[in-house]
Design an enzyme around this catalytic site. Structure first.
Site, mmCIF file in Angstrom:
data_model
loop_
_atom_site.group_PDB
_atom_site.id
_atom_site.type_symbol
_atom_site.label_atom_id
_atom_site.label_comp_id
_atom_site.label_asym_id
_atom_site.label_seq_id
_atom_site.Cartn_x
_atom_site.Cartn_y
_atom_site.Cartn_z
ATOM 1 N N ASP A 1 -8.872 -17.154 -11.609
ATOM 2 C CA ASP A 1 -7.744 -16.221 -11.450
ATOM 3 C C ASP A 1 -7.055 -15.943 -12.793
ATOM 4 O OD1 ASP A 1 -5.289 -15.035 -10.804
ATOM 5 O OD2 ASP A 1 -4.604 -16.684 -9.531
ATOM 6 N N HIS B 1 0.811 -17.608 -9.072
ATOM 7 C CA HIS B 1 -0.372 -17.702 -9.921
ATOM 8 C C HIS B 1 -0.136 -18.617 -11.130
ATOM 9 C CE1 HIS B 1 -2.457 -14.369 -7.864
ATOM 10 N NE2 HIS B 1 -1.238 -13.872 -7.714
#
Lengths: 556, 556
Positions: free
Chosen positions: B195, B369
């Site tokens: 990610d 994130h």
């Protein structure tokens, strides 16, 4: 005594509860002064609109009293509506040299340069406008030659900051004239109107000169690269610092982008720039120099379509091909709403292998507006009786009000205004006494105000799902369908792949026509309505879309 | 030995060089596994488009090899395209309980719930999919029950992080399973897909639980107010913390917004929430409690049109009137592109006198994130032979690559991929070996892919300047104009105020018709073209606008 009993009326026609189209009307007795006259960019839902200007209906009421327009600085949101206002009232305009220099380009485009009555004032000077005396006071902002304006009237002094920051180390060497503001404050300021843009940012805004150090180190780091710097065209102090770095590292400077060229030419002509000979070169000449001896200054720091940097990024710039040996510096923050556009430009530049410095990285940008501490300094220095936060959305005005309260102001002397509200001021009182027409006038091409809600609603409808036109010709004599119905669509579906659907629409329309033309009479009243409803209903059931349905019936 | 010589092919069909529509295809021999299957929101220029899904043309080529879809978590950009894919290939779907719980709502809307083959896996469990063994590994993210997925193949192990952060103090008590990632790393990971969302943010992302303290102090400060908290519906850990604060301060909790109600119901049903009895009340019951004993949890943290918070702000919410005694907390940052919408909502709430806490104020939001340090931890722990940054725009992927280099990875073992590219991997080599069809499929209403470039171009044209329709009927026998030309416009100008202009357009059209029907013959070939050009040219000269000109000619 009679004179003192007159009251000042303040009527903002733009710039409050919005960013842009700043325009404030000041009235005293038989005299009206307009402070700034800006445009705004259209919202996303104003489809096809080019710019937005203030509704100036009210100015027609006071037309014969208008003594002039005074300008704080040359940004579009402060001067962009002037051509439209001058076309209706050719009143004198007062501004500093650079402000008028930039305005002249604009007036030229509108064919108004000859007729306009432009008057240059230096910071420190004043002009009498009826019973108003307008005094220009030097400030710091992201454009040179910005001023605050003190309006002296028999009923008291009003101070409007324009857009400002407090920069103790500005590029032009002159800090905002705090001394004069303090002097006025000691004598007594009736009302202060102050810039609220950064009211939610604590602390101080960094000095413009801090950018110089950043450029210096980036130019050193990128010594073997061509350097492309995008920034706001009007920030000539920023451009000066780019040129300073270029000179230091022995680079030539080329300029790309129409507005950058225009503003820079005006600034050079008026003596605002300090550029050693043989530093500037034409964009056509860049091929003659080694890449590591070049700097290109461009527009496009907001990712604007067709701006120089965007064209460079998407390989459609005629003069500049982006390469892995390029260092691109975007010396600006994205204005809210432009984040995606800027991001797209950055991605494209990176895909070509260029190094890109942008956003909050490496301090390549500082704001032109004051932060909370500076705002409080101005309020404490001006010590106004009344305070009106201006130049901001509602949330900014509210925050600025909080800051004023922190300086000890009386909450009942602070007014959060709105456009069209009339504030009446005297030494003893201040109150909202009424409203006047105000709002947004949309400019689309040559049309000023001819695009209104109905047109925008139609454009939105067309944009969402397109249009289906059902056209037929009726024979008047036989009361029957002589031609059609034909179905034409635009922006709905790709017709070649949806022939069945279009055939089915035709069947629906035929059915309606048959029913409405039975027995050699035509049920005119319901024919159009039923085509609209039945075709619309059919298409929604099949596609869950609602295109505009437009029945057109001709008679022969 | 034969087995080992087989190569793994990796084909991202979405999620690279874009945010959204994540879908990656993994192939080994005769087996295909799809990892995630998400949608994206349309760009501003995709007028009228509801959602965007990946082009899955390629899946048809390998249809009989697809062993299943494995899902990392329940966000729309990871599961939103599943209904569209299942309609074409009803393959088994594997996900954690909450992921499938949320997916079920979606499948129900599409009438696919009965036919879908859903299989629940817990983190720590594995499933065999042909020669792939898919192992679910617990991670932390802004939605519960998120997993990374390790795909074990005879040719090596591939680890895909999904969306993740490293949260040492998560709400559900379980940190991302770093131990398992480390274990796999020691054994040898062939390729890591990780990610990249926050690749440009240094340091660490704050723990979700840090928000709890913020809520606690805001609830204390706002003790005498009704509290309204807007956040992402799917962030049930955030909602849990709001409920915890409500319980502590003796408040009832009501929920507003369809997606919030749906997700919360799924989470409660599946046992993900810890809510004391009599805490939740129906939104219809809020009138029964004192305002300072209420919390309302709503959708609309992105300022979405028609979301609960937007309806509250603009006074069109049926159950909640905003008042000066309300404290509104927007527990989310605006996603790029939504800044203006959120700002509008904040301004409206403030105008009603409410207190509003939003954006970076007071730490009311943390990202889901990982930031740079966490990304490097994962790379160093997984020690992959090959590294492929995923889930990000190009600039994020580039930054993530830089981070991998900092951990000591060999630059030639890092691949910045693009959708449609085919990466072939083995123990000894990795290379891009080709491309497959890929791109955006636009969903508008029930239409999937029927809105393409031509339709969008027409919508844009219509949106900018509207449409002018010139309609006439020609008598075939006499070769003359039997009716019209009539001029109809939509989205161009407000007709009542522009009658003169429309009359002039009619004159232009009449002129063309006369010239083309001279001598009882009709110059069909040029009639339409000339109407288009001459009417278009005339209007541009008068208005500087270019509406779509549509000539319609009927014959009788």
């Amino acid at each position: 005594m009679l004179k003192k009993s007159k009251k000042i009326r303040v009527i903002p026609l733009g710039g409050l509860n919005e960013i842009g189209k700043n325009l404030t009307v000041f009235e005293y007795g038989n005299d009206v002064v307009i402070l700034d006259c800006g445009m705004a960019f259209p919202d996303d839902d104003m489809l096809g609109v080019d710019i937005v200007i203030p509704d100036i209906t009210y100015l027609h009421k006071v037309a014969n009293k208008i003594r002039g327009i005074v300008l704080t600085h040359g940004h579009e949101d402060h001067i962009g509506a002037i051509p439209y206002v001058l076309k209706e009232f050719n009143v004198p305009v007062y501004g500093t040299r650079l402000t008028l220099g930039i305005l002249k380009n604009k007036l030229k485009e509108h064919g108004l340069l000859r007729s306009a009555k432009l008057n240059t004032l230096e910071a420190g000077e004043s002009v009498r406008l009826g019973e108003f005396q307008a005094e220009f006071i030097h400030t710091n902002h992201s454009i040179a030659d910005a001023v605050a304006i003190a309006l002296h009237t028999p009923a008291g002094v009003l101070l409007h900051t324009g857009d400002f920051k407090i920069d103790p180390t500005p590029i032009d060497g002159d800090m905002i004239d705090l001394a004069r503001i303090g002097e006025l404050g000691k004598k007594g300021i009736l009302a202060l109107f102050s810039d609220s843009t950064n009211a939610d940012r604590p602390g101080y805004t960094m000095s413009e000169s801090s950018i110089g150090k950043t450029f210096d180190s980036l130019f050193e780091r990128g010594a073997d690269k061509r350097i492309i710097v995008a920034t706001f065209a009007s920030n000539i102090h920023r451009v000066q610092q780019i040129i300073n770095a270029a000179v230091k590292y022995g680079r030539k400077v080329a300029v790309s982008g129409r507005s950058m060229v225009n503003v820079l030419n005006a600034a050079i002509e008026l003596g605002y720039m300090n550029i050693p000979k043989n530093t500037l070169i034409d964009i056509d000449e860049i091929g003659r120099y080694p890449k590591d001896k070049l700097v290109v200054v461009t527009t496009g720091s907001q990712g604007e379509e067709m701006s120089a940097l965007t064209r460079i990024a998407f390989s459609i710039h005629k003069k500049i091909n982006i390469e892995p040996t390029d260092l691109v510096i975007i010396s600006a923050n994205p204005i809210p709403g432009n984040e995606k556009a800027v991001s797209n430009v950055v991605n494209e530049l990176l895909k070509h292998g260029a190094e890109v410095i942008h956003e909050r990285q490496d301090n390549v940008h500082v704001s032109g507006h004051a932060c909370q501490q500076e705002m409080k300094i101005i309020i404490s220095l001006a010590r106004p009786k009344y305070f009106i936060p201006v130049h901001g959305e509602y949330r900014h005005l509210c925050k600025h009000r909080e800051l004023a309260l922190q300086t000890g102001m009386d909450p009942k002397n602070i007014f959060i205004m709105d456009i069209g509200k009339v504030l009446e001021l005297s030494q003893d009182s201040a109150k909202i006494v009424g409203t006047v027409p105000s709002g947004k006038v949309l400019v689309d091409g040559l049309g000023v105000g001819d695009v209104g809600n109905i047109v925008l609603r139609d454009r939105k409808h067309l944009a969402e799902d397109g249009i289906i036109i059902v056209v037929l010709t009726i024979d008047r004599a036989s009361c029957s369908c002589a031609a059609g119905p034909d179905i034409i669509s635009r922006g709905f579906v790709y017709v070649r792949e949806s022939e069945d659907l279009m055939d089915a629409v035709k069947d629906v329309a035929c059915g309606v026509v048959e029913q409405c033309t039975r027995g050699n009479t035509i049920d005119w009243s319901t024919l159009k309505t039923r085509i609209k409803n039945e075709v619309g209903g059919f298409l929604f059931s099949k596609t869950k879309r609602r295109p505009m349905i437009l029945p057109i019936i001709m008679e022969v």
